[in-house]
Design a protein around this motif. Structure first.
Motif, PDB file in Angstrom:
ATOM      1  N   GLY A 427     -54.117 -81.446 -21.660  1.00 23.67           N
ATOM      2  CA  GLY A 427     -54.997 -81.437 -20.492  1.00 23.67           C
ATOM      3  C   GLY A 427     -54.766 -82.584 -19.536  1.00 23.67           C
ATOM      4  O   GLY A 427     -53.916 -83.445 -19.742  1.00 23.67           O
ATOM      5  N   ARG A 428     -55.566 -82.604 -18.465  1.00 24.61           N
ATOM      6  CA  ARG A 428     -55.463 -83.618 -17.426  1.00 24.61           C
ATOM      7  C   ARG A 428     -56.356 -84.814 -17.724  1.00 24.61           C
ATOM      8  O   ARG A 428     -57.392 -84.694 -18.370  1.00 24.61           O
ATOM      9  CB  ARG A 428     -55.898 -83.034 -16.076  1.00 24.61           C
ATOM     10  N   MET A 429     -55.943 -85.961 -17.209  1.00 28.55           N
ATOM     11  CA  MET A 429     -56.742 -87.171 -17.332  1.00 28.55           C
ATOM     12  C   MET A 429     -57.749 -87.295 -16.200  1.00 28.55           C
ATOM     13  O   MET A 429     -58.697 -88.059 -16.296  1.00 28.55           O
ATOM     14  CB  MET A 429     -55.832 -88.415 -17.318  1.00 28.55           C
ATOM     15  N   ASP A 430     -57.538 -86.579 -15.114  1.00 34.22           N
ATOM     16  CA  ASP A 430     -58.360 -86.761 -13.925  1.00 34.22           C
ATOM     17  C   ASP A 430     -58.896 -85.426 -13.444  1.00 34.22           C
ATOM     18  O   ASP A 430     -59.073 -84.507 -14.223  1.00 34.22           O
ATOM     19  CB  ASP A 430     -57.555 -87.474 -12.827  1.00 34.22           C
ATOM     20  N   GLY A 431     -59.133 -85.315 -12.169  1.00 37.22           N
ATOM     21  CA  GLY A 431     -59.705 -84.090 -11.621  1.00 37.22           C
ATOM     22  C   GLY A 431     -58.681 -83.100 -11.144  1.00 37.22           C
ATOM     23  O   GLY A 431     -58.963 -82.295 -10.268  1.00 37.22           O
ATOM     24  N   GLN A 432     -57.492 -83.127 -11.717  1.00 36.84           N
ATOM     25  CA  GLN A 432     -56.435 -82.232 -11.275  1.00 36.84           C
ATOM     26  C   GLN A 432     -56.307 -81.075 -12.252  1.00 36.84           C
ATOM     27  O   GLN A 432     -56.382 -81.256 -13.465  1.00 36.84           O
ATOM     28  CB  GLN A 432     -55.118 -83.007 -11.210  1.00 36.84           C
ATOM     29  N   VAL A 433     -56.133 -79.872 -11.736  1.00 35.61           N
ATOM     30  CA  VAL A 433     -56.005 -78.689 -12.576  1.00 35.61           C
ATOM     31  C   VAL A 433     -54.857 -77.838 -12.050  1.00 35.61           C
ATOM     32  O   VAL A 433     -54.334 -78.074 -10.964  1.00 35.61           O
ATOM     33  CB  VAL A 433     -57.307 -77.858 -12.596  1.00 35.61           C
ATOM     34  N   LYS A 434     -54.458 -76.844 -12.834  1.00 33.53           N
ATOM     35  CA  LYS A 434     -53.452 -75.870 -12.404  1.00 33.53           C
ATOM     36  C   LYS A 434     -54.153 -74.533 -12.201  1.00 33.53           C
ATOM     37  O   LYS A 434     -54.874 -74.052 -13.070  1.00 33.53           O
ATOM     38  CB  LYS A 434     -52.354 -75.729 -13.453  1.00 33.53           C
ATOM     39  N   VAL A 435     -53.928 -73.938 -11.027  1.00 33.83           N
ATOM     40  CA  VAL A 435     -54.494 -72.639 -10.698  1.00 33.83           C
ATOM     41  C   VAL A 435     -53.357 -71.730 -10.254  1.00 33.83           C
ATOM     42  O   VAL A 435     -52.714 -71.997  -9.237  1.00 33.83           O
ATOM     43  CB  VAL A 435     -55.553 -72.752  -9.568  1.00 33.83           C
ATOM     44  N   ARG A 436     -53.082 -70.689 -11.034  1.00 33.65           N
ATOM     45  CA  ARG A 436     -51.993 -69.759 -10.755  1.00 33.65           C
ATOM     46  C   ARG A 436     -50.685 -70.503 -10.479  1.00 33.65           C
ATOM     47  O   ARG A 436     -49.901 -70.123  -9.622  1.00 33.65           O
ATOM     48  CB  ARG A 436     -52.364 -68.821  -9.607  1.00 33.65           C
ATOM     49  N   GLY A 437     -50.491 -71.578 -11.207  1.00 33.95           N
ATOM     50  CA  GLY A 437     -49.255 -72.337 -11.091  1.00 33.95           C
ATOM     51  C   GLY A 437     -49.297 -73.455 -10.085  1.00 33.95           C
ATOM     52  O   GLY A 437     -48.503 -74.389 -10.158  1.00 33.95           O
TER      53      GLY A 437
END
Length: 549
Positions: A427-437
Motif C-alpha cells: 500500500g501507499r504511505m500517503d494520500g496517493q492511490v491507483k485508479v484504473r492504472g
C-alpha cells in the motif's frame, strides 16, 4: 482448463548478470542510444513487415517511418534537443507517427489526452512551457496552425517566459497527479526507456512474431512499455480505440480477431475481461503473455482466469512500477505458489528487474529487516531525471546514492520481503492511490472540492469495500445547496474522468483523530456502511464504466 505453471520460470542468468551490465543498458546496449534510432534500424531491415494496425487498417515499418519523417520535416529548425512538443491525439497510428517524428527531430514528446478537460490541458501546456503542439483535430483557442502532415497539424501557441529547460536526451514528459492540487511532469530520457526494454523484454521472450495491444492512453506511462516493446521488438502493435477499450465484449473480439499474443492490462480492466470471457466462453489461443501493472493486482481475477481455458498457454505476470523509475520496477510470474499468501494489502510483485535494485527502508531511511514493512527506494538505470521545473521536490524524492554514483527514488509505497527475497506490495504511505492504472493524489481532488461554493470541508479516499474500488468524496456541505449533479458537473470541467469521485457522502463535519488529524479510518468505516451517500454518475462509456488509462 488453463494451466498455471507450478513454479516461477527462472530468469535467464545473462539477464541477472550484475557486473558492468547497468552501464551497458544505460547506453542502450550499443545498438543506438535513442528510441527513434532503434526504430529506424528495424524499419530499414524489415520495411515490409506490418508495424501497426488501427481502425484505418495497417501500415508497414517502412510506411510508418515515412509518416514519421513527414512530421520530423515539419519540426526541423523549430526545436532544440530535448525541447517538449505536445502531442494531442487519440489512439491511432497517426499519433505513433507523431511521437516518432517528434523524437526524430531531436525533441521530446508531451502527451496531452484530448479527453482531458480544457483547464487541465492548458495547465500541462503552460507548465511545460511548450510552444508547439502536434494535434489530431482542430487547434485549441490561442493556437496558430503552422503546417500539416497527414491527419496531424503542427500549431504554435504563446510561449511561456522562463519555461524550464529539459535535458537534451529527454524522450518524454508525463504528468502525474500532484498532492498540491496541480499535476507535475516527470522527465524521462531515451537511455532510461532503453534500459527498461533491454532488461525486461528478454524475460518475456518477445520478438517479431508477437502481436501487442496498445490499450492505454499516451498520457499513462504503461503506454511507453506497450509502444516501444512492440516496435523495438519488431512486432505488430494493434491500437485499441477508446470505445473498444471501454467495451469488454468488443475488446475480447479484437484480441481474438487480431491473434494478440502480448496483452498489457491494469487489473481493473483485466477483471472486466475475465468476467466477459468467463461468461461467453471466448477463446484466445494465440495469447501467451498477460502483463498486469498500474495498480494492485486482484488475486481472485487471476484464479478465475486460470479456471477457464480462455488462453491455455498464457503466462500471467504481475509488474509493479512507477513513472519516476520508467514504468516497471519488478517482475513476478504468477503461479498458485506465488498467490498462496496473497491477500488485500499484500500482493506479490516479485523481484527487481535486472537494471534496477530496490531497498526497503523505514521512516528514518534505515534498511528494514526481512519480514518488516518498509518504503521502496529504487535505484539503477531506470531512475528518471526528476520533475519538470520542481528542483526542491526532485531533491526531496530523488536523494543521491551515498557513493555519488546516482540517485534513488523514494516511492512512498510500502512493501515487505519474505525470506526468499520475494517482494509483496503493502500500500501507499500517503494520500496517493491507483485508479484504473492512473496514479492519483487524493489531495488534488480535495483541493478542487474545497474550491466549490458552499463546501466548507472535503476529503477523498479510495473506497475498496465493494468488488471494484472507487473514489469516494466526503463534503461538509448542505446537500440541497450543493447537490451531487452540481459537484459532478463542476469537477468534470476540472479533472479527468479517472479522477472523478463515483460516490459522494455529505457530513456535518469531517472526523478527526485525538491529534486533530483527519480520521481516514472513520471515513472508510462510513463508506463500508454506505451511509450519507449520494452517488454521482461518473463519465463513462459502454462497458462497465471502465475508462482505459
Amino acid at each position: 482448463m488453463s494451466r498455471p505453471p507450478t513454479t516461477s520460470p527462472p530468469v535467464p542468468e545473462a539477464a541477472l548478470a550484475d557486473t558492468g551490465v547497468r552501464a551497458t543498458w544505460a547506453k542502450g546496449a550499443g545498438r543506438g542510444d535513442r528510441l527513434d534510432t532503434r526504430f529506424r534500424e528495424i524499419a530499414a531491415r524489415t520495411p515490409g513487415r506490418t508495424a501497426v494496425t488501427d481502425a484505418r487498417g495497417s501500415v508497414t515499418y517502412g510506411g510508418l517511418a515515412e509518416e514519421a519523417d513527414a512530421v520530423t520535416r515539419l519540426l526541423r529548425g523549430r526545436v532544440s534537443p530535448g525541447q517538449p512538443v505536445a502531442l494531442r491525439a487519440g489512439r491511432s497510428r497517426s499519433a505513433l507517427a507523431g511521437l516518432l517524428g517528434i523524437l526524430g527531430a531531436g525533441a521530446s514528446y508531451l502527451p496531452v489526452d484530448p479527453g482531458y478537460p480544457q483547464d487541465r490541458q492548458r495547465h500541462l501546456l503552460d507548465d511545460s512551457g511548450t510552444a508547439l503542439v502536434l494535434t489530431e483535430g482542430p487547434p485549441s483557442p490561442g493556437e496558430t496552425p503552422l503546417a500539416q502532415a497527414g491527419p496531424l497539424t503542427l500549431t504554435a501557441r504563446r510561449s511561456v517566459p522562463g519555461a524550464p529547460a529539459l535535458p537534451p536526451d529527454t524522450a518524454y514528459t508525463i504528468y502525474t497527479s500532484g498532492s498540491t492540487g496541480l499535476p507535475k511532469g516527470c522527465v524521462v530520457g531515451h537511455g532510461q526507456v532503453l534500459a527498461l526494454l533491454d532488461a525486461a523484454l528478454p524475460l518475456f521472450d518477445t520478438g517479431a512474431d508477437d502481436v501487442w495491444t496498445l490499450f492505454h492512453s499516451w498520457s499513462f506511462d504503461f503506454s511507453v512499455w506497450e509502444i516501444w516493446g512492440a516496435l523495438l521488438g519488431g512486432g505488430r502493435a494493434v491500437v485499441v480505440d477508446r470505445d473498444t477499450a471501454a467495451d469488454p465484449e468488443a475488446f475480447a473480439h479484437l484480441l481474438s480477431d487480431e491473434a494478440v499474443t502480448v496483452l498489457n492490462q491494469v487489473p481493473s480492466a483485466f477483471g472486466n475481461l475475465v468476467a466477459e470471457t468467463s461468461a461467453t466462453g471466448t477463446r484466445l489461443p494465440a495469447l501467451r503473455r498477460v502483463v498486469l501493472g498500474g495498480e494492485a493486482m486482484v488475486p481472485d481475477d487471476v484464479r478465475r482466469w486460470w479456471a477457464t481455458d480462455t488462453a491455455p498457454d498464457a503466462q500471467v505476470t504481475n509488474m509493479y512500477g512507477i513513472t519516476e523509475t520508467t514504468v516497471h520496477v519488478t517482475y513476478c510470474p504468477l503461479t498458485p505458489e506465488t498467490l498462496a499468501d496473497a491477500r488485500p494489502g499484500r500482493t506479490p510483485i516479485g523481484r527487481p528487474l535486472p537494471h534496477l535494485d530496490v531497498e526497503l527502508r523505514d521512516a528514518d531511511g534505515k534498511l528494514v529487516a526481512v519480514g518488516e514493512p518498509g518504503e521502496l527506494w529504487v535505484g539503477g538505470a531506470g531512475v528518471s531525471h526528476g520533475y519538470l521545473g520542481r528542483p526542491e521536490l526532485t531533491a526531496e524524492r530523488f536523494p543521491p546514492e551515498p557513493d555519488g554514483s546516482g540517485r534513488r527514488y523514494r516511492s512512498g509505497d510500502w512493501a515487505v520481503a519474505d525470506a526468499d527475497g520475494l517482494l509483496y506490495y503493502a500500500g501507499r504511505m500517503d494520500g496517493q492511490v491507483k485508479v484504473r492504472g492512473f496514479r492519483v493524489e487524493l489531495g488534488e481532488i480535495e483541493a478542487e472540492l474545497r474550491a466549490l461554493p458552499g463546501v466548507d470541508g472535503a476529503a477523498c479516499l479510495l473506497d475498496d469495500s465493494g468488488r471494484t474500488p472507487a473514489l469516494a468524496a466526503y463534503l461538509v456541505a448542505d446537500r440541497a445547496a450543493v447537490p451531487p449533479a452540481r459537484v459532478r458537473n463542476a469537477l468534470a470541467g476540472r479533472l479527468p474522468a479517472h479522477m472523478l469521485p463515483q460516490r459522494l457522502h455529505y457530513l456535518d463535519r469531517l472526523p478527526v483523530t485525538p491529534h486533530g488529524k483527519l480520521d481516514r479510518e472513520a471515513l472508510s468505516a462510513r463508506a463500508a456502511a454506505g451511509t450519507d451517500q449520494g452517488r454521482t454518475a461518473p463519465r463513462t462509456t459502454k462497458g462497465g464504466g471502465h475508462h482505459a488509462g
